[in-house]
Design a protein around this motif. Structure first.
Motif, PDB file in Angstrom:
ATOM      1  N   LEU A   1       0.846  -1.183   0.000  1.00 59.41           N
ATOM      2  CA  LEU A   1       0.000   0.000   0.000  1.00 59.41           C
ATOM      3  C   LEU A   1       0.889   1.243   0.000  1.00 59.41           C
ATOM      4  CD1 LEU A   1      -2.799   1.295   0.201  1.00 59.41           C
ATOM      5  CD2 LEU A   1      -2.622   1.106   2.692  1.00 59.41           C
ATOM      6  N   THR A   2       0.661   2.144  -0.941  1.00 58.97           N
ATOM      7  CA  THR A   2       1.383   3.418  -1.012  1.00 58.97           C
ATOM      8  C   THR A   2       0.390   4.560  -0.951  1.00 58.97           C
ATOM      9  OG1 THR A   2       1.335   3.393  -3.438  1.00 58.97           O
ATOM     10  CG2 THR A   2       3.258   2.405  -2.358  1.00 58.97           C
ATOM     11  N   MET A   3       0.928   5.775  -0.634  1.00 54.46           N
ATOM     12  CA  MET A   3       0.067   6.927  -0.396  1.00 54.46           C
ATOM     13  C   MET A   3       0.572   8.103  -1.207  1.00 54.46           C
ATOM     14  SD  MET A   3      -0.319   8.923   3.206  1.00 54.46           S
ATOM     15  CE  MET A   3       1.456   9.120   3.200  1.00 54.46           C
TER      16      MET A   3
ATOM     17  N   ASN B   1      -4.766   9.848  -2.335  1.00 56.64           N
ATOM     18  CA  ASN B   1      -4.872   8.641  -3.146  1.00 56.64           C
ATOM     19  C   ASN B   1      -4.089   7.522  -2.474  1.00 56.64           C
ATOM     20  OD1 ASN B   1      -6.374   9.908  -5.205  1.00 56.64           O
ATOM     21  ND2 ASN B   1      -4.503  10.667  -6.186  1.00 56.64           N
ATOM     22  N   LEU B   2      -4.755   6.399  -2.264  1.00 55.90           N
ATOM     23  CA  LEU B   2      -4.119   5.201  -1.742  1.00 55.90           C
ATOM     24  C   LEU B   2      -4.035   4.187  -2.870  1.00 55.90           C
ATOM     25  CD1 LEU B   2      -5.970   4.844   1.702  1.00 55.90           C
ATOM     26  CD2 LEU B   2      -3.772   5.946   1.237  1.00 55.90           C
ATOM     27  N   GLN B   3      -2.838   3.641  -3.145  1.00 54.48           N
ATOM     28  CA  GLN B   3      -2.625   2.721  -4.261  1.00 54.48           C
ATOM     29  C   GLN B   3      -2.154   1.380  -3.732  1.00 54.48           C
ATOM     30  OE1 GLN B   3      -0.082   4.186  -7.324  1.00 54.48           O
ATOM     31  NE2 GLN B   3      -0.426   2.453  -8.693  1.00 54.48           N
ATOM     32  N   CYS B   4      -2.792   0.287  -4.291  1.00 49.97           N
ATOM     33  CA  CYS B   4      -2.443  -1.075  -3.893  1.00 49.97           C
ATOM     34  C   CYS B   4      -1.651  -1.701  -5.041  1.00 49.97           C
ATOM     35  CB  CYS B   4      -3.704  -1.886  -3.595  1.00 49.97           C
ATOM     36  SG  CYS B   4      -3.375  -3.472  -2.797  1.00 49.97           S
ATOM     37  N   GLU B   5      -0.405  -2.080  -4.778  1.00 48.56           N
ATOM     38  CA  GLU B   5       0.483  -2.640  -5.785  1.00 48.56           C
ATOM     39  C   GLU B   5       0.745  -4.105  -5.481  1.00 48.56           C
ATOM     40  OE1 GLU B   5       3.948  -0.255  -5.692  1.00 48.56           O
ATOM     41  OE2 GLU B   5       2.968   1.540  -6.507  1.00 48.56           O
ATOM     42  N   ILE B   6       0.816  -4.965  -6.606  1.00 53.23           N
ATOM     43  CA  ILE B   6       1.062  -6.398  -6.478  1.00 53.23           C
ATOM     44  C   ILE B   6       2.454  -6.697  -7.020  1.00 53.23           C
ATOM     45  CG2 ILE B   6       0.248  -8.726  -7.037  1.00 53.23           C
ATOM     46  CD1 ILE B   6      -1.695  -7.157  -5.351  1.00 53.23           C
ATOM     47  N   GLU B   7       3.197  -7.492  -6.284  1.00 56.39           N
ATOM     48  CA  GLU B   7       4.514  -7.901  -6.764  1.00 56.39           C
ATOM     49  C   GLU B   7       4.355  -8.695  -8.067  1.00 56.39           C
ATOM     50  OE1 GLU B   7       6.249 -10.158  -3.647  1.00 56.39           O
ATOM     51  OE2 GLU B   7       6.702  -8.419  -2.392  1.00 56.39           O
ATOM     52  N   GLY B   8       5.126  -8.325  -9.066  1.00 60.73           N
ATOM     53  CA  GLY B   8       5.049  -9.013 -10.365  1.00 60.73           C
ATOM     54  C   GLY B   8       4.027  -8.418 -11.300  1.00 60.73           C
ATOM     55  N   GLY B   9       3.364  -7.363 -10.906  1.00 58.27           N
ATOM     56  CA  GLY B   9       2.403  -6.701 -11.775  1.00 58.27           C
ATOM     57  C   GLY B   9       0.975  -6.922 -11.316  1.00 58.27           C
ATOM     58  N   SER B  10       0.120  -5.972 -11.668  1.00 56.32           N
ATOM     59  CA  SER B  10      -1.272  -5.997 -11.222  1.00 56.32           C
ATOM     60  C   SER B  10      -2.233  -6.497 -12.279  1.00 56.32           C
ATOM     61  CB  SER B  10      -1.691  -4.585 -10.776  1.00 56.32           C
ATOM     62  OG  SER B  10      -0.852  -4.129  -9.744  1.00 56.32           O
ATOM     63  N   SER B  11      -1.700  -6.980 -13.403  1.00 52.32           N
ATOM     64  CA  SER B  11      -2.581  -7.443 -14.479  1.00 52.32           C
ATOM     65  C   SER B  11      -3.331  -8.697 -14.030  1.00 52.32           C
ATOM     66  CB  SER B  11      -1.741  -7.748 -15.733  1.00 52.32           C
ATOM     67  OG  SER B  11      -2.553  -8.269 -16.764  1.00 52.32           O
ATOM     68  N   GLY B  12      -4.614  -8.722 -14.323  1.00 52.43           N
ATOM     69  CA  GLY B  12      -5.442  -9.871 -13.983  1.00 52.43           C
ATOM     70  C   GLY B  12      -5.911  -9.900 -12.536  1.00 52.43           C
ATOM     71  N   TRP B  13      -5.595  -8.894 -11.804  1.00 51.60           N
ATOM     72  CA  TRP B  13      -5.960  -8.861 -10.378  1.00 51.60           C
ATOM     73  C   TRP B  13      -7.082  -7.860 -10.146  1.00 51.60           C
ATOM     74  CZ3 TRP B  13      -3.712 -12.006  -6.694  1.00 51.60           C
ATOM     75  CH2 TRP B  13      -2.550 -12.684  -7.075  1.00 51.60           C
ATOM     76  N   THR B  14      -7.934  -8.203  -9.235  1.00 48.33           N
ATOM     77  CA  THR B  14      -8.899  -7.250  -8.673  1.00 48.33           C
ATOM     78  C   THR B  14      -8.461  -6.953  -7.239  1.00 48.33           C
ATOM     79  OG1 THR B  14     -10.333  -9.023  -7.886  1.00 48.33           O
ATOM     80  CG2 THR B  14     -10.787  -8.135 -10.102  1.00 48.33           C
ATOM     81  N   PHE B  15      -9.021  -5.865  -6.675  1.00 47.60           N
ATOM     82  CA  PHE B  15      -8.503  -5.390  -5.389  1.00 47.60           C
ATOM     83  C   PHE B  15      -9.633  -5.231  -4.376  1.00 47.60           C
ATOM     84  CE2 PHE B  15      -5.580  -4.147  -8.686  1.00 47.60           C
ATOM     85  CZ  PHE B  15      -4.337  -4.472  -8.139  1.00 47.60           C
ATOM     86  N   GLN B  16      -9.258  -5.486  -3.153  1.00 45.78           N
ATOM     87  CA  GLN B  16     -10.171  -5.283  -2.016  1.00 45.78           C
ATOM     88  C   GLN B  16      -9.495  -4.339  -1.019  1.00 45.78           C
ATOM     89  OE1 GLN B  16     -10.879  -9.345  -0.696  1.00 45.78           O
ATOM     90  NE2 GLN B  16     -12.952  -9.263  -1.510  1.00 45.78           N
ATOM     91  N   TRP B  17     -10.280  -3.381  -0.528  1.00 48.93           N
ATOM     92  CA  TRP B  17      -9.771  -2.386   0.435  1.00 48.93           C
ATOM     93  C   TRP B  17     -10.451  -2.611   1.783  1.00 48.93           C
ATOM     94  CZ3 TRP B  17      -5.857   0.876  -0.725  1.00 48.93           C
ATOM     95  CH2 TRP B  17      -5.520   0.987  -2.082  1.00 48.93           C
ATOM     96  N   MET B  18      -9.693  -2.383   2.812  1.00 52.66           N
ATOM     97  CA  MET B  18     -10.246  -2.612   4.146  1.00 52.66           C
ATOM     98  C   MET B  18     -10.043  -1.370   5.009  1.00 52.66           C
ATOM     99  SD  MET B  18      -9.363  -5.425   7.087  1.00 52.66           S
ATOM    100  CE  MET B  18      -8.006  -4.475   7.743  1.00 52.66           C
ATOM    101  N   LYS B  19     -11.132  -0.933   5.596  1.00 48.30           N
ATOM    102  CA  LYS B  19     -11.131   0.039   6.692  1.00 48.30           C
ATOM    103  C   LYS B  19     -12.224  -0.427   7.638  1.00 48.30           C
ATOM    104  CE  LYS B  19     -12.270   4.755   7.966  1.00 48.30           C
ATOM    105  NZ  LYS B  19     -13.513   4.419   8.653  1.00 48.30           N
ATOM    106  N   ASP B  20     -11.824  -1.024   8.722  1.00 50.61           N
ATOM    107  CA  ASP B  20     -12.732  -1.671   9.678  1.00 50.61           C
ATOM    108  C   ASP B  20     -13.270  -2.987   9.107  1.00 50.61           C
ATOM    109  OD1 ASP B  20     -12.314   0.470  11.388  1.00 50.61           O
ATOM    110  OD2 ASP B  20     -14.045   1.556  10.577  1.00 50.61           O
TER     111      ASP B  20
END
Length: 721
Positions: A118-120, A134-153
């Motif tokens: 997670l980067t800011m 802006n909060l950005q979620c990055e995946i090792e090896g690239g984010s292609s083919g991935w969907t993302f879930q965010w958590m606050k509480d």
């Protein structure tokens, strides 16, 4: 022959086995199987389910399968299995006695899911409402083919790798994310957490030592924000509006400097550089512009007349905030300087030891401590008077005696001219009390001594002359018990009180601290449950000093009655012993018979004497007085001896060795018998007389001794009880 039989047996068994095989299914040819993978992705992860399938070309029906991982049998016999982690897999098919060879090895590699990061943007440490982040979620090896879930509480579904937020107070919290492969059950590990704090813009505060000023003075105000202040720009306001820099007003950084003419409330406001964040206005800071204060000079005492060596204190006071002012002192119009007796401390002038030369008119004026150019007007003059003569206190005596009896009242009073005096009393240089009057309501021997008083006001004090107080004890009262024979029998107690100083006294009696009726020196107390447990005291009463004596020691009747009971018990025992002794003597005198003994007992004269000092006992004295009876016995013995001698002279007894059977044997026997009779006569007489006659005087002696002891004990207890 034996070998031939064995060979025939082997051939028979072989034929039988061959015939049995010919009855089952014939052997078949099973092709080499091939392992296929489902799903067939380029990268497989350890968190998803991977199925391995063993495919046999032209697959016959009824095949069974064996699976191997890293050459180890997995005990799996289905055509498809679920992979058990990374490794080398093999399989083969079989049916009856037929089986295929092992498939080609298939190496399966399962990777751990990648990590999310997670980067800011922007990378600030503090955030305020209405700002964008802006909060950005990055995946090792690239984010292609991935969907993302965010958590606050709780987890929320988002398709984008970037979470854009326009901040509100409710957006504060801990944020994290994770990725999920589309159409696959592969989820990354949870990312690092980011704590987002949406703060209320800080409230600026004005710091200044200025709360009041005089017209035309310059004051400084500083606007302070907690934290790093250099990132803020500042604006200033007063009751009339925004303040701008001018000739008399200067704004530099967070500091405002201006020349005040009237009272105002001042406020400041700050704006964060490079961001659209503005604080609220600060709390108003009031600067009051007022006129110079009026000072007042006063003497710190209730009196204006002072004596030599007395301490004098004068105070120059301001109506408010006196700690911001220094002071100058004047005497008779001239500036006063410090010396060995005069000192200045704050708004106070002190004269440690007053002299006549210190008399005069005194004034003072104030000088501001931080603004030395500001001074007040001089106060009105105060006249100081110092006397030349030092006074001395006097002691007034009330009802004074050369000697005081204990418990009498002593009353002294200390007097001093002037006002404001505090009086202290001393005895033998030891402090007693602080009071104009010294009253000892019940004087004691410890109160005797030399007394004087000290008059003091402030640090100045004067001692009076010494007065001697003499104390003597009151005459003592003695309480004693007088017991009569009737008191012993009834349990009553007679008490007598006496004060022996040669005067006539009346008496007061007390039972358990309560005064009883009557003034006689004798108190008759009836023995009952209340009185025997009570304590009695007495004292003498007189019409002249001393009016009463000291209180006697207490006495409890219960102890006396207990002693009387012991006395009665002992006396009864003694009387019983005496009666029993008398009766025993009478019975012994009547019934006693003499005992006949062949030989005389041991020497009664010596046995009745003391074995150490050989003193003669009463028995021996008694035996000596009975010599007449012994003489008669001796005469009989001599007569018998003469007769024996006559027989010897006649030669009747020739030889002692002659047998008794001879003619003269009868004579020898008679001689011995006469001797024996003589001895028995004397012994019986002595024993009988000594036993019977000696018992009577000893009994009388013991009886008399008991009577003497009883009488002495009765007299002793009657005297002291």
């Amino acid at each position: 022959m034996e070998r031939f039989n064995i060979l025939l047996l082997i051939m028979a068994v072989t034929v039988q086995v061959t015939s049995q095989d010919s009855t089952g299914e014939p052997p078949i040819q099973i092709s080499k199987p091939k392992i296929t993978l489902n799903p067939s992705h380029a990268v497989l992860y350890s968190t998803e389910t991977v199925t391995l399938h063993c495919e046999v070309p032209e697959e016959p029906t009824g095949l069974q399968y064996d699976w191997y991982k890293d050459s180890a049998d997995l005990s799996e016999h289905q055509p498809s299995i679920t992979a058990r982690g990374s490794g080398t897999y093999e399989c083969k098919a079989k049916k009856g006695a037929s089986e295929s060879e092992k498939s080609a090895s298939y190496t399966l590699t399962l990777k751990d899911p990648p990590k999310a990061k997670l980067t800011m943007d922007p990378k600030w440490t503090e955030f305020f409402p209405n700002e964008n982040i802006n909060l950005q979620c990055e995946i090792e090896g690239g984010s292609s083919g991935w969907t993302f879930q965010w958590m606050k509480d709780t987890w929320t579904s988002e398709n984008n790798s970037v979470l854009a937020i326009t901040l509100k107070h409710s957006d504060s919290g801990k944020y994290s994310c994770k990725g999920k492969l589309k159409n696959r059950q592969v989820t990354t590990q949870q990312s690092n957490a980011f704590q987002l704090n949406v703060k209320v813009p800080p409230e600026p505060k004005i710091q200044s030592d200025w709360t009041e000023a005089f017209p035309g003075e310059k004051v400084s105000l500083q606007c302070v924000i907690q934290g790093v202040s250099e990132n803020w720009n500042y604006m200033w306001f007063n009751d009339l509006g925004k303040i701008f820099s001018s000739r008399e007003t200067n704004i530099k950084g967070n500091t405002l400097t201006l020349s005040v003419k009237s009272s105002h409330n001042y406020m400041c406001q700050a704006k964060l550089r490079g961001r659209k964040v503005t604080t609220a206005k600060s709390t108003p800071h009031l600067i009051t512009v007022k006129e110079l204060p009026q000072l007042k000079l006063s003497i710190e005492s209730q009196w204006n007349m002072f004596y030599p060596t007395e301490k004098v204190t004068m105070k120059c006071s301001v109506d408010d905030e006196s700690n911001k002012w220094g002071y100058e002192w004047f005497k008779n119009g001239g500036l006063l300087q410090e010396d060995e007796n005069i000192s200045f401390s704050g708004n106070t002038l002190s004269i440690s030891s007053a002299k006549a030369g210190h008399s005069g008119q005194y004034t003072c004026r104030g000088k501001h401590l931080t603004r030395t150019s500001v001074t007040t007007r001089e106060t009105e003059a105060v006249q100081l008077h110092i006397q030349d003569i030092k006074p001395k206190p006097t002691i007034t005596k009330n009802e004074w005696f050369e000697f005081f009896y204990t418990e009498e009242r002593v009353q002294l009073k200390c007097n001093m001219t002037g006002v404001g005096w505090e009086y202290k009393w001393y005895k033998d240089l030891n402090f007693r009390i602080t009071n104009p009057e010294l009253t000892i309501n019940a004087v004691s021997l410890n109160d005797a001594g030399d007394y004087y008083c000290k008059a003091q006001r402030g640090d100045f004090s004067v001692d009076s002359e010494t007065l001697q107080v003499r104390v003597q004890t009151r005459p003592p009262a003695f309480l004693r018990m007088e017991t009569e024979l009737s008191d012993i029998m009834t349990g009553d107690v007679t008490l007598r009180c006496n004060v022996s100083d040669g005067r006539q006294w009346n008496y007061t009696w007390f039972m358990n601290g309560q005064e009883l009726n009557g003034s006689s020196d004798v108190l008759k107390v009836t023995g009952n449950e209340e009185t025997i447990e009570s304590e009695f005291k007495c004292k003498g009463i007189n019409t002249e000093r001393p009016l009463y004596s000291a209180l006697s020691d207490g006495s409890i009747a219960n102890n006396i009655i207990f002693k009387r009971k012991i006395l009665l018990a002992i006396s009864g025992c003694l009387v019983c012993c005496i009666v029993i002794l008398i009766i025993g003597c009478i019975i012994l005198k009547i019934t006693r018979k003499p005992e006949v003994k062949e030989t005389a007992p041991e020497d009664l004269f010596f046995s009745m004497t003391d074995s150490k000092n050989k003193t003669i006992s009463p028995m021996k004295e008694y035996m000596d007085n009975r010599s007449t009876e012994l003489e008669e016995c001796q005469e009989k013995a001599e007569l018998i001896a003469d007769r024996v001698s006559a027989v010897h002279e006649d030669g009747v007894i020739k030889d002692e060795d002659t047998p008794a059977s001879e003619a003269n044997g009868l004579t020898s026997f008679k001689v011995h018998r006469l001797r024996s009779s003589s001895t028995q006569c004397c012994s019986v007489t002595v024993v009988r007389k000594a036993t019977i006659d000696l018992f009577i005087p000893q009994s009388i002696f013991i009886l008399g001794l008991n009577i003497v002891v009883l009488v002495f004990f009765l007299m002793l207890n009657t005297k002291h009880i």
